[in-house]
Design a protein around this motif. Structure first.
Motif, PDB file in Angstrom:
ATOM      1  N   UNK A  73      32.624  25.095 -11.533  1.00  0.00           N
ATOM      2  CA  UNK A  73      32.641  24.039 -10.520  1.00  0.00           C
ATOM      3  C   UNK A  73      34.084  23.729 -10.130  1.00  0.00           C
ATOM      4  N   UNK A  74      34.225  23.029  -9.014  1.00  0.00           N
ATOM      5  CA  UNK A  74      35.556  22.595  -8.609  1.00  0.00           C
ATOM      6  C   UNK A  74      36.154  21.676  -9.672  1.00  0.00           C
ATOM      7  N   UNK A  75      35.329  20.854 -10.277  1.00  0.00           N
ATOM      8  CA  UNK A  75      35.802  19.937 -11.310  1.00  0.00           C
ATOM      9  C   UNK A  75      36.322  20.699 -12.521  1.00  0.00           C
ATOM     10  N   UNK A  76      35.592  21.713 -12.948  1.00  0.00           N
ATOM     11  CA  UNK A  76      36.032  22.520 -14.083  1.00  0.00           C
ATOM     12  C   UNK A  76      37.350  23.225 -13.766  1.00  0.00           C
ATOM     13  N   UNK A  77      37.435  23.791 -12.564  1.00  0.00           N
ATOM     14  CA  UNK A  77      38.661  24.482 -12.160  1.00  0.00           C
ATOM     15  C   UNK A  77      39.827  23.508 -12.089  1.00  0.00           C
ATOM     16  N   UNK A  78      39.591  22.325 -11.570  1.00  0.00           N
ATOM     17  CA  UNK A  78      40.667  21.345 -11.442  1.00  0.00           C
ATOM     18  C   UNK A  78      41.198  20.929 -12.814  1.00  0.00           C
ATOM     19  N   UNK A  79      40.309  20.780 -13.788  1.00  0.00           N
ATOM     20  CA  UNK A  79      40.752  20.434 -15.138  1.00  0.00           C
ATOM     21  C   UNK A  79      41.596  21.562 -15.727  1.00  0.00           C
ATOM     22  N   UNK A  80      41.194  22.803 -15.510  1.00  0.00           N
ATOM     23  CA  UNK A  80      41.952  23.952 -15.995  1.00  0.00           C
ATOM     24  C   UNK A  80      43.349  23.999 -15.358  1.00  0.00           C
ATOM     25  N   UNK A  81      43.414  23.677 -14.059  1.00  0.00           N
ATOM     26  CA  UNK A  81      44.683  23.717 -13.332  1.00  0.00           C
ATOM     27  C   UNK A  81      45.540  22.474 -13.563  1.00  0.00           C
ATOM     28  N   UNK A  82      44.930  21.422 -14.091  1.00  0.00           N
ATOM     29  CA  UNK A  82      45.656  20.173 -14.271  1.00  0.00           C
ATOM     30  C   UNK A  82      45.882  19.435 -12.969  1.00  0.00           C
ATOM     31  N   UNK A  83      44.955  19.609 -12.051  1.00  0.00           N
ATOM     32  CA  UNK A  83      45.025  18.965 -10.732  1.00  0.00           C
ATOM     33  C   UNK A  83      43.748  18.163 -10.516  1.00  0.00           C
ATOM     34  N   UNK A  84      43.774  17.207  -9.593  1.00  0.00           N
ATOM     35  CA  UNK A  84      42.537  16.477  -9.281  1.00  0.00           C
ATOM     36  C   UNK A  84      41.531  17.387  -8.567  1.00  0.00           C
ATOM     37  N   UNK A  85      40.261  17.051  -8.671  1.00  0.00           N
ATOM     38  CA  UNK A  85      39.212  17.832  -8.000  1.00  0.00           C
ATOM     39  C   UNK A  85      39.436  17.846  -6.498  1.00  0.00           C
ATOM     40  N   UNK A  86      39.949  16.756  -5.960  1.00  0.00           N
ATOM     41  CA  UNK A  86      40.192  16.694  -4.514  1.00  0.00           C
ATOM     42  C   UNK A  86      41.211  17.740  -4.069  1.00  0.00           C
ATOM     43  N   UNK A  87      42.142  18.091  -4.934  1.00  0.00           N
ATOM     44  CA  UNK A  87      43.128  19.141  -4.634  1.00  0.00           C
ATOM     45  C   UNK A  87      42.420  20.474  -4.424  1.00  0.00           C
ATOM     46  N   UNK A  88      41.518  20.812  -5.358  1.00  0.00           N
ATOM     47  CA  UNK A  88      40.775  22.071  -5.257  1.00  0.00           C
ATOM     48  C   UNK A  88      39.937  22.069  -3.973  1.00  0.00           C
ATOM     49  N   UNK A  89      39.283  20.958  -3.690  1.00  0.00           N
ATOM     50  CA  UNK A  89      38.457  20.866  -2.484  1.00  0.00           C
ATOM     51  C   UNK A  89      39.294  21.051  -1.224  1.00  0.00           C
TER      52      UNK A  89
END
Length: 50
Positions: free
Chosen positions: A26-42
């Motif tokens: 998910x975008x949330x999982x990816x954002x946690x891995x990257x250390x960024x907010x989910x909104x960044x991934x979106x």
């Protein structure tokens, strides 16, 4: 690439999204891995930011 509207960038992001979906991440999982907010991934996936 200097623009999010460059066709090469758009294609690159399409491939990244497809890879994320194939891996069932998910975008949330990816954002946690990257250390960024989910909104960044979106925003990256929606071509709203580099």
């Amino acid at each position: 690439m200097k623009s999010i509207h460059d066709p090469r960038y758009c294609t690159f992001i399409e491939h990244l999204v497809a890879a994320r979906v194939r891996q069932k991440i998910t975008q949330t999982q990816l954002s946690k891995f990257l250390g960024k907010p989910q909104s960044y991934v979106a925003k990256v996936e929606n071509l709203d930011r580099l």
